[in-house]
Design a protein around this motif. Structure first.
Motif: not given
Length: 408
Positions: A188-192, A248-255, A285-286, A402-406
């Motif tokens: 819930s908190i990561i990447g806020t 912007q640089t450390h978050v990767r978004y999946l569909d 994303v799991v 390092e890279i957050l996946h959401r």
């Protein structure tokens, strides 16, 4: 809190000359002449071009300030050897490990009252906390943080005042802040990017520091030592500017959710206490019932400095909350780490613990230790990277942590 100065953005990386000139110009105009400066830096579990930054800081301040001390923000990690420090910093400096295991390390800054903790935590906690900090910070006129900003499982984004708490803090604030993050949950908190309750607690503690607080907040290109950006200012505005770029640089978004994720952990993570970032950054994303494999054959132990995790094991938040009288006297920071790696789940006294995701370690840790800790085991000799890479239901992540996946 004033505006920070920023060089760079998410769409490029800076040259060494650009970084050096920005650091030197920023510090030249900061009014540091004749003052004592404590430079707080990360340990080797955080990636950034620290030798470049330290050289620029030293060139800008040497001979201009009354005293210059480097303090390594270990949190509760293992101390770094003199040889490791020379390599980490890129040279010889007047440097101190944060000796968190020694009571004489700390200065007492006061307390944050129970009512204020209740406000900050949105009612999750209601108790006062003693605020202790490495006395080296207190004994200097200026505290200059130099370190990267990444999505973080406890506070939202790392950096800024987090280098004080927990970086060079006493156990009381570490335990309280980490358990607050665990109650909110990592997913819930990561990447806020805003001021989360944990960030608010850290800022409240930092307000008690008598030194002027400045920061060079870095946005690192993951997998390299290149910098996207550097922000300079007070520890709050500098952090905020860097966090907006890091988002912007450390978050990767999946569909879509992924059934299995394989996190290939780099050698900077020497135990599961630190390598668990390979789980934190992918949990969102799991798919339900899915699996995360942490592949780290170089890792030989769960926690170098916190062996009690072998007795506690890894469990979801509700496992501890539902049996609080049994666990409340243990270090809350250890309990928090346990929940962060085990992820979401439920517990009740009748049916026990039910976990959303399976966690498998493929490491050098003995199988019996892994299974006693409530995790799955896969021998590194049986790990087939090519098979995972060719499996359409598996996502393999190199240089994980390092890279957050959401999900979008």
């Amino acid at each position: 809190m004033r505006d920070s100065a920023v060089i760079g953005d998410a769409n490029r990386t800076l040259t060494e000359d650009e970084v050096t000139a920005f650091v030197q110009d920023s510090l030249a105009s900061a009014g540091l002449e004749g003052r004592s400066v404590c430079v707080i830096v990360p340990d080797a579990t955080r990636s950034c071009p620290l030798p470049l930054l330290m050289k620029a800081v030293h060139q800008a301040l040497d001979g201009r300030v009354g005293k210059l001390t480097v303090l390594v923000a270990l949190g509760t990690h293992a101390e770094m050897s003199p040889e490791a420090l020379r390599e980490h910093l890129g040279g010889e400096y007047d440097v101190l490990n944060h000796e968190w295991w020694k009571p004489e390390t700390f200065a007492d800054l006061g307390t944050i009252g129970a009512d204020r903790i209740g406000e900050i935590s949105d009612g999750r906690l209601h108790q006062e906390v003693s605020v202790k900090l490495n006395r080296a910070v207190v004994e200097h006129d200026v505290a200059l943080v130099v370190g990267p900003v990444f999505p973080h499982e406890v506070v939202g984004f790392s950096g800024g005042n987090k280098y004080f708490f927990p970086g060079v803090a006493g156990q009381e604030v570490i335990d309280l802040s980490h358990w607050l993050g665990a109650l909110i949950t990592s997913a819930s908190i990561i990447g806020t990017t805003g001021t989360t309750p944990v960030r608010a607690l850290i800022d409240e503690a930092a307000a008690l520091i008598p030194a002027e607080k400045l920061a060079l907040s870095l946005v690192v290109e993951s997998g390299t030592h290149n910098l996207h950006a550097v922000a300079f200012g007070d520890t709050q505005s500098s952090w905020r500017a860097a966090a907006e770029i890091s988002a912007q640089t450390h978050v990767r978004y999946l569909d879509h959710p992924v059934r299995r994720i394989v996190s290939l952990m780099p050698s900077r993570y020497q135990d599961i206490w630190t390598a668990a970032k390979g789980f934190y950054k992918v949990e969102p994303v799991v798919a339900d019932g899915g699996e995360v494999i942490l592949y780290a054959p170089h890792v030989q132990q769960l926690a170098a400095m916190h062996p009690e995790i072998e007795q506690i094991g890894y469990h979801c938040r509700d496992y501890f909350v539902g049996q609080w009288e049994k666990f409340r006297d243990l270090h809350w920071g250890v309990l928090a780490h346990s929940t962060h790696l085990r992820g979401a789940g439920t517990w009740d006294p009748a049916t026990g613990e039910h976990l959303r995701v399976e966690v498998t370690l493929s490491t050098g840790i003995p199988e019996d230790v892994v299974r006693r800790a409530n995790l799955n085991h896969l021998a590194p000799a049986d790990f087939d990277l090519a098979a995972y890479e060719n499996d359409p239901e598996t996502l393999v992540i190199p240089n994980a942590g390092e890279i957050l996946h959401r999900l979008r």
